[in-house]
Design a protein around this motif. Sequence first.
Motif, short mmCIF file in Angstrom:
data_model
loop_
_atom_site.label_atom_id
_atom_site.label_comp_id
_atom_site.label_asym_id
_atom_site.label_seq_id
_atom_site.Cartn_x
_atom_site.Cartn_y
_atom_site.Cartn_z
N UNK A 112 1.88 6.18 -6.08
CA UNK A 112 0.74 5.68 -5.31
C UNK A 112 -0.45 6.62 -5.47
N UNK A 113 -0.15 7.92 -5.46
CA UNK A 113 -1.22 8.91 -5.60
C UNK A 113 -1.75 8.94 -7.03
N UNK A 114 -0.85 9.00 -8.01
CA UNK A 114 -1.24 9.11 -9.42
C UNK A 114 -2.18 7.98 -9.84
N UNK A 115 -1.92 6.79 -9.31
CA UNK A 115 -2.72 5.63 -9.72
C UNK A 115 -3.74 5.21 -8.66
N UNK A 116 -4.00 6.10 -7.70
CA UNK A 116 -4.99 5.83 -6.64
C UNK A 116 -4.79 4.47 -5.99
N UNK A 117 -3.55 4.10 -5.80
CA UNK A 117 -3.23 2.76 -5.31
C UNK A 117 -3.71 2.51 -3.88
N UNK A 118 -3.63 3.53 -3.04
CA UNK A 118 -4.05 3.34 -1.64
C UNK A 118 -5.56 3.19 -1.57
N UNK A 119 -6.28 4.02 -2.32
CA UNK A 119 -7.74 3.90 -2.35
C UNK A 119 -8.17 2.56 -2.94
N UNK A 120 -7.47 2.13 -3.98
CA UNK A 120 -7.78 0.84 -4.60
C UNK A 120 -7.62 -0.29 -3.59
N UNK A 121 -6.49 -0.32 -2.90
CA UNK A 121 -6.23 -1.38 -1.92
C UNK A 121 -7.22 -1.31 -0.77
N UNK A 122 -7.50 -0.10 -0.30
CA UNK A 122 -8.47 0.06 0.79
C UNK A 122 -9.84 -0.46 0.37
N UNK A 123 -10.24 -0.16 -0.86
CA UNK A 123 -11.53 -0.63 -1.37
C UNK A 123 -11.56 -2.15 -1.46
N UNK A 124 -10.48 -2.76 -1.90
CA UNK A 124 -10.43 -4.23 -1.95
C UNK A 124 -10.57 -4.82 -0.55
N UNK A 125 -9.91 -4.22 0.44
CA UNK A 125 -10.04 -4.70 1.82
C UNK A 125 -11.49 -4.59 2.28
N UNK A 126 -12.11 -3.47 1.97
CA UNK A 126 -13.51 -3.26 2.34
C UNK A 126 -14.41 -4.31 1.68
N UNK A 127 -14.14 -4.64 0.43
CA UNK A 127 -14.93 -5.65 -0.28
C UNK A 127 -14.81 -7.01 0.40
N UNK A 128 -13.61 -7.40 0.77
CA UNK A 128 -13.43 -8.68 1.45
C UNK A 128 -14.12 -8.68 2.82
N UNK A 129 -13.99 -7.57 3.54
CA UNK A 129 -14.64 -7.48 4.86
C UNK A 129 -16.16 -7.51 4.71
N UNK A 130 -16.68 -6.87 3.69
CA UNK A 130 -18.12 -6.86 3.45
C UNK A 130 -18.62 -8.26 3.11
N UNK A 131 -17.87 -8.97 2.30
CA UNK A 131 -18.24 -10.34 1.97
C UNK A 131 -18.23 -11.22 3.21
N UNK A 132 -17.23 -11.03 4.06
CA UNK A 132 -17.16 -11.78 5.32
C UNK A 132 -18.38 -11.46 6.18
N UNK A 133 -18.73 -10.18 6.27
CA UNK A 133 -19.88 -9.77 7.07
C UNK A 133 -21.17 -10.43 6.57
#
Length: 160
Positions: A112-133
């Motif tokens: 998860x760390x090596x591939x920045x998976x948590x940051x990637x998923x968090x960023x995708x969530x932020x993108x969806x929330x931003x689009x909703x906003x």
Amino acid sequence: DEYLSIIGAKTAALTACSSQLGAHFAGADESLTHEMERFGYEIGVAFQIADDLLDVVGNEDDTGKSLGTDLDQRIMTLPLIHVFASAGDADRRELQKILSGDATVDALAPFLKRYNALDYARQRAIEFASSARQRLNALAPSPAVDALQRITEVVVSRRC
């Protein structure tokens, strides 16, 4: 795409329906009702991605629920999907070995760390929330709109 389809038919569909019905029964026209349906869908996707992240990095005392249940049930959530999509053959084989046994967050943490998976998923969530906003721009300013805007922030920053 499959992951987004699954959460789209799950959490996002529920919030989309709720948002659409709220707009409809408030007397909104068809265009605004559709915008609110899309708002609900996107905030639902953001919520589910954030919830899947909490299953990996959350604290049971904070969340009030058992964590790691997606791993226990072998449910592929966005962080793992990202790792598999980004990993080379050797890491994919190692991941498959881990997941075929008693997978734990600790065993997956290096990947998860090596591939920045948590940051990637968090960023995708932020993108969806931003689009909703952004969809809320179709509404006249009001305390209710302010509350909906706050929801778009809280949904991706929550700890439980």
